[in-house]
Design an enzyme around this catalytic site. Structure first.
Site, short mmCIF file in Angstrom:
data_model
loop_
_atom_site.label_atom_id
_atom_site.label_comp_id
_atom_site.label_asym_id
_atom_site.label_seq_id
_atom_site.Cartn_x
_atom_site.Cartn_y
_atom_site.Cartn_z
CB THR A 187 -2.15 -3.06 3.03
OG1 THR A 187 -0.84 -2.81 3.50
CG2 THR A 187 -2.15 -3.15 1.51
NE ARG A 215 8.69 -5.07 4.27
CZ ARG A 215 7.37 -5.11 4.12
NH1 ARG A 215 6.71 -4.05 3.76
NH2 ARG A 215 6.70 -6.22 4.36
CB VAL A 216 9.75 -3.12 -1.56
CG1 VAL A 216 8.50 -3.31 -2.41
CG2 VAL A 216 10.39 -1.77 -1.86
CG ASP A 218 2.18 -8.13 0.32
OD1 ASP A 218 2.61 -7.40 1.25
OD2 ASP A 218 0.97 -8.34 0.15
CB THR A 238 -3.82 -6.98 3.91
OG1 THR A 238 -3.28 -6.09 4.89
CG2 THR A 238 -4.92 -7.80 4.55
N1 ASP Z 1 1.33 -6.25 3.19
C1 ASP Z 1 1.89 -5.00 3.64
C2 ASP Z 1 3.39 -5.10 3.56
O1 ASP Z 1 3.94 -6.11 3.96
C3 ASP Z 1 1.49 -4.63 5.02
C4 ASP Z 1 0.02 -4.62 5.29
O2 ASP Z 1 -0.76 -5.34 4.72
O3 ASP Z 1 -0.38 -3.81 6.11
O4 ASP Z 1 4.02 -4.14 3.19
#
Ligand code: ASP
Length: 326
Positions: A187, A215-216, A218, A238
């Site tokens: 991310t 699903r969503v 953060d 992230t």
């Molecule tokens: N934080 C992101 C999520 O949980 C995943 C990521 O950081 O790659 O959707």
């Protein structure tokens, strides 16, 4: 009295008291501010995305404001199909849907977000349109896609051949255990401070690979994946979104900085809280934060070794390994 007004008035009074005599040259306070200002512009972003930070940093050097820079910066990764957790080319959910989540925040404290976006890779830009063109903060799913099309965004196919091939492989095993620092953790969260010392931030993601449909995480949640206060600083996250959401990590970091903690101390505290809240599982996932305050001081901390962030400042891109607990 409104907080901003109070601060303006008290700082004016402060200058009056301290420097009311015959000071003609720049005051120490002004010198200090000038010193801070010399550090700007600054761009920081999660993981090693040098092209994204360079794009934002160069725009800032040319005089762009932080909001334009952050939007254009993250767009570099949204368009890169090699990045399998942001924008086009993102890994799908278990049912084969590629869905994007993003948010954006401006120096004025305004915010916009989209979740479960399926037909446009420029998720952070759609979030900006939500912020600027609607009375709302977040649009989801079909409504978000329709809004994007109405705003003139091109309808795109986000599921690439390479992501389809990976998905077919995944279907054979159906394992759902992300590999720390490798799978699921790309991310991009970016924070920019422009020449005027104003902040903006964006966070954009396709979320966890092979998540449950719907699903969503953060990344699009103001306060979790991103938060900033132009008087204090900003933070982005992230990693395992569920843990970050439950700790409202980015908001926590900004509030800790407001109380006087450095960005580094604030990031460490936020990670420690996640570890404390997940005593039996924290070794199995990654969570990471980066933060910057109004002096241009930067902090970063994560659970597991291996997270890094990029900083673009004074025409130089640097990849910096974050401190970690384990
Ligand atoms: N934080 C992101 C999520 O949980 C995943 C990521 O950081 O790659 O959707």
């Amino acid at each position: 009295m409104k907080r901003r007004k109070f601060i303006e008035r008290s700082s004016l009074t402060g200058i009056g008291i301290v420097f009311s005599s015959t000071v003609i040259n720049a005051s120490p306070l002004q010198n200090f501010n000038q010193k801070q200002m010399n550090k700007f512009p600054i761009t920081i972003a999660t993981w090693n995305f040098p092209n994204a930070s360079k794009r934002a940093g160069e725009l800032l050097s040319q005089g762009a404001n932080a909001l334009d820079a952050v939007e254009q910066g993250v767009m570099v990764e949204e368009a890169d199909i090699r990045n399998t957790t942001v924008g086009k080319g993102g890994a799908p959910d278990r049912d084969g849907n590629v869905t994007l989540d993003a948010c954006i925040m401006s120096a004025s404290g305004n915010a916009g977000a989209v979740v479960y976006l399926k037909h446009t890779s420029k998720a952070a830009s759609v979030a900006r349109k939500v912020m600027e063109e609607t009375p709302h903060v977040m649009l989801a799913g079909e409504g978000a896609d329709l809004f994007a099309i109405q705003q003139g965004f091109e309808k795109e196919e986000l599921f690439t051949e390479s992501s389809k091939a990976d998905y077919q492989e995944w279907l054979k095993k159906k394992e759902y255990k992300p590999i720390i620092n490798i799978e699921n953790h790309d991310t991009i969260g970016m924070l920019c401070i422009d020449k005027n010392g104003d902040l903006a931030g964006a966070c954009t993601s396709s979320g966890l690979s092979y998540k449950i449909n719907g699903r969503v995480g953060d990344s699009p949640i103001i306060g979790s994946g991103l938060f900033l206060d132009n008087e204090i600083g900003g933070a982005v996250a992230t990693g395992m979104g569920e843990a970050i959401m439950k700790s409202v990590g980015s908001f926590l970091i900004v509030e800790l900085m407001r109380q006087g903690k450095s960005p580094q101390e604030a990031c460490e505290e936020a990670i420690n809280r996640i570890i404390k809240a997940n005593p039996n599982t924290y070794k199995e996932f990654q969570a990471a934060f980066i933060a910057i305050n109004k002096k241009g001081e930067i902090g970063s901390h994560c659970i597991q070794k291996g997270f890094s962030y990029v900083k673009y400042q004074a025409d130089k891109n640097e990849n910096i390994l974050s401190s970690y607990n384990f």
